[in-house]
Scaffold this motif. Structure first.
Motif: not given
Lengths: 333, 503
Positions: B360-361, B364, B367-369, B371
């Motif tokens: 997940i890093s 992005t 700053p957000f994942v 989805e």
């Protein structure tokens, strides 16, 4: 499947149902028992309630993150007191006098940095030694409180700055400054926990640390960040409260850690980590404050408040257990 | 047999949960001195049936008859009192207490003022242990025992009661072949003592080795009982899943690539010493050995969970040092751990979040994942691995073992590794999903992955591996090519006999 959703709905909604119950109960009971003739649901009373929720609430949001991550922080009350002293004492420094109103943001910054530093100490010890956070922060709770007393002995530390008081007492759209801080912290931390990598990893670490390590997540840095965050939030809480009050006693903030944990647990966060919600904690904070205010409203004395909250905490957790147990077999003890 | 009455008989057991008919008229019986296998895929109703027998669930209809007496059991304690004893897959022992205390937990012999009669306790316990012929005594701490010996403690506990029927639930799941032999001896003794035994297992060889009859459940209903000596694996599998299963050998049909990983003289304290092997792209290297032979520890060292005390790891010919799982992942090494629930999955999270956890890093947006990208990855690997789940929001804890394992494998495939290490790929997975996982491992090799498979099941190692490393007590005894391995020489090598050491 409908069965499952009903259970989850009950679990998630429990705290809000409880708040609704409190509002109705104290409104009705207040009609008969209140000494004042003001209604409990009076708008000013409710706005004041939100404001009074802020000091515990801001820390509780941070504690939610810590507990989701699988840790706990017992030193928040001591951090809160120490940051308050830094805030008020620094305003008395000769250097600050020359800065005029610029002294205020500088003092705030100093207090927040202190919080960050104290949080970092907790986080580093937990990370590097591997000692359980409960033990580490039990130690730092005593240690930080010791620093508070070393700072100024038994004497209160005071500074009254009218600009600061005006700021703290301001109301924007009816909400007090402290309330705005609480709402902002809640919103930001909700985003951090639900939308960012750090939040996702914090949940993963709290739920199953071994699996998180196996997924290449570096557990230590995430824990450090969370301890720094709660340190900053404890400092922010002190900043918000003492900007208005202007005087801190060395015993201030004692038992805050317990009130904070109570609010977090009432809001549905698990002590074992991996599950919990920022919004639930917000509800937990409001529920406790409503109870305090409500009991005061119907004329109960302060000792009763602790007794009732203690009973309710156990009752709520028992209910939660019953709901969680549905469909599963658990050992009967 | 005609004169004998069944030790335990079930008649038309029905159990319904909201929306599901979990058991639909199940009937079978267990004679005294008989080992009766109960088989069925995961979800076939075995666990529910056992919970009915154990007094945890109450049947909606049907009768349970012990020694010709219909019984009702409202609690597990009552089931025990009626002579039905369980040996669970997951052991429930107090590790800090002694063997004797564990065996008599809850019914310690007492003297006046509630004092424990230690002398009597130890005497009784040693009598039982003597019957089981084990190598520990009544005062040993349970925490100091191996899993196999802990299981013996559970069995000893069953023997303290006048057991009519003993139910073994996957008893060999964590046992080595040598330990299994001891367990089977004990089961023989129980048989001789006239106890009826229900034996639940997914392992065909065991079933055919020790049982007298086999009853099969499918989708909650009883499919029939076979007499073990008159039937074969195909017939049982057919009853269980309605199709035949291919467990024949399948060595690589494709060209092998370069050496992806090479290990030279790797040591890790007392855990393993002087380990050598190499894996080529497109190859499956199997590791076989007893539990404690150091196989899992080698995998953990390659994945950065342990640091080697000596030796070299070379990736694509270059020596590397792997200090953490994060390092290993960055170098293209992935590990599917042996304990799926304990080390592989975040059970409280949904399928998507589990699948994308290691990356997940990199997924992005600001700053957000992101989805959306996560869902895309999940969909891709759900289709590729045929993961059966209602959707990505499903909590991983609610999936079957096979699908959980596919989530873990999908998680690592989505990282596009070069080297995939799979530790006990099919532990606790039903027969149908097992062969799917085996085929998947073969497919991955065909696609050019270098795959290391660690397994305690010989048929599995023989089935999926191109070459097999036999380990004994922390050392590589022999590396077999596909055409030279037989069950006999493999067993000899892992028992520390007959294998010529590969330097």
């Amino acid at each position: 499947m409908t069965n499952v959703t009903l259970t989850t709905l009950l679990k998630r909604g429990a705290i809000w149902g409880f708040i609704l119950f409190e509002l109705i109960f104290f409104s009705v009971a207040g009609e008969f028992m209140s000494l004042s003739n003001k209604a409990f649901m009076d708008i000013d009373n409710m706005l004041l309630l939100l404001k009074q929720s802020a000091p515990i609430g801001i820390i509780a949001i941070g504690m939610t993150v810590i507990m989701i991550n699988g840790n706990i922080d017992l030193s928040v009350g001591a951090i809160y007191a120490l940051c308050a002293i830094v805030l008020l004492d620094s305003l008395n420094w000769p250097i600050m006098a020359g800065l005029g109103d610029w002294a205020i943001p500088l003092a705030w910054l100093l207090a927040l940095l202190t919080g960050a530093g104290l949080g970092a100490i907790n986080g580093l010890i937990v990370w590097k030694t591997g000692v359980d956070a409960f033990i580490v922060t039990l130690g730092s709770m005593l240690g930080f409180r010791g620093l508070v007393f070393m700072y100024n002995g038994e004497n209160p530390t005071s500074h009254l700055n009218w600009t600061l008081v005006d700021f703290a007492e301001a109301q924007v759209f009816g909400l007090h400054t402290a309330t705005w801080f609480l709402l902002a912290v809640t919103a930001i931390m909700w985003f951090v926990m639900h939308k960012t990598v750090h939040g996702r990893n914090a949940y993963a670490i709290g739920d199953n640390r071994a699996a998180a390590v196996n997924a290449g997540i570096r557990v230590g840095p995430h824990m450090l960040i969370n301890f720094i965050m709660i340190g900053v939030l404890a400092a922010l809480s002190a900043v918000v409260f003492y900007s208005e009050s202007g005087s801190v006693n060395p015993n201030d903030g004692q038992l805050y850690e317990l009130w904070v944990i109570t609010a977090v647990v009432l809001g549905g966060t698990k002590l074992t980590g991996g599950a919990g919600s920022i919004i639930g904690t917000f509800g937990g904070v409001i529920a406790i404050q409503l109870l305090r205010k409500g009991l005061g409203h119907i004329g109960a004395d302060t000792q009763t408040v602790s007794l009732v909250i203690g009973l309710i905490l156990i009752a709520v957790l028992f209910l939660d257990r019953q709901l969680n147990r549905k469909g599963k077999e658990e050992l009967r003890i | 047999m005609t004169a004998m009455q069944p030790a335990l008989r079930l008649e038309g057991i029905v159990k319904t949960f909201p929306g599901v008919r979990a058991l639909d008229g199940v009937s079978f019986d267990v004679m005294p001195g008989e080992v009766h296998a109960l088989m069925g895929e995961n979800g076939a109703g075995k666990s529910t049936l056992m919970k009915v027998l154990g007094g945890i669930h109450q049947p909606d209809a049907g009768r349970i008859i012990v020694n010709e007496v219909p019984v009702q059991m409202a609690t597990p304690l009552e089931a025990k009192a009626k002579g039905i004893v369980f040996i669970h897959q997951e052991l429930s022992l107090a590790e800090e207490l002694s063997v004797a205390e564990n065996i008599y937990l809850g019914e310690l012999p007492c003297k006046s003022f509630g004092r424990v009669d230690w002398a009597l306790l130890y005497e009784r316990t040693n009598d039982i242990l003597k019957r089981l012929n084990v190598g520990f005594n009544a005062k040993t701490l349970v925490g100091d025992l191996s899993i196999a010996n802990q299981q013996m403690v559970e069995i000893a506990r069953a023997l303290t009661h006048d057991a009519k029927a003993v139910i073994f639930d996957e008893p060999t799941a964590s046992l080595t072949d040598a330990e299994k032999v001891v367990l089977f001896d004990v089961i023989d003794d129980l048989k001789a003592a006239g106890v009826g035994i229900i034996y639940i297992s997914h392992r065909m060889e065991e079933i055919f080795k020790i049982t007298d009859r086999i009853s099969v459940l499918r989708d909650g209903s009883y499919r029939g009982t076979l007499t073990t000596c008159d039937t074969d694996q195909d017939a049982v599998t057919h009853l269980m899943i309605g199709r035949a299963l291919d467990l024949s050998r399948s060595a690589a049909q494709h060209e092998l690539g370069d050496v992806a990983i090479e290990v030279r003289g790797l040591c890790c304290g007392k855990l393993f010493q002087d380990v050598h092997f190499e894996v080529r792209r497109g190859e499956v290297l199997g590791f076989y050995g007893l539990v404690g032979a150091g196989r899992t520890e080698i995998a953990e060292t390659l994945f950065g969970l342990r640091s080697p005390s000596a030796g070299e790891i070379l990736l694509n010919g270059q020596p590397v040092s792997i200090a953490s799982p994060a390092d290993a992942i960055a170098m293209g090494i992935s590990l599917v751990p042996e304990d799926r629930k304990g080390q592989g999955l975040i059970l409280g999270m949904n399928c998507r979040d589990n699948m994308t956890l290691p990356q997940i890093s990199d997924l992005t947006a600001g700053p957000f994942v992101a989805e959306g990208s996560e869902i895309a990855i999940f969909d891709q690997y759900r289709d590729k691995l045929d993961i059966r789940t209602p959707g990505w929001k499903q909590q991983v804890g609610n999936l079957s073992g096979g699908n959980q394992q596919k989530i873990v494998i999908g998680k690592w495939l989505s990282m596009r590794p070069d080297i995939l290490i799979v530790d006990e790929p099919t532990r606790g997975i039903d027969v149908g999903s097992k062969s799917e996982i085996h085929n998947l491992i073969r497919d991955l090799a065909a696609q050019g992955y270098a795959v290391i498979v660690i397994s305690s099941e010989m048929p599995e190692v023989l089935h999926v591996s191109d070459r097999i490393v036999a380990m004994y007590s922390g050392r590589v005894m022999r590396t077999f090519a596909a055409n030279e391995v037989t069950e006999d020489n493999l067993i000899q090598a892992i028992s520390g006999i007959g294998g010529d050491r590969v330097a």
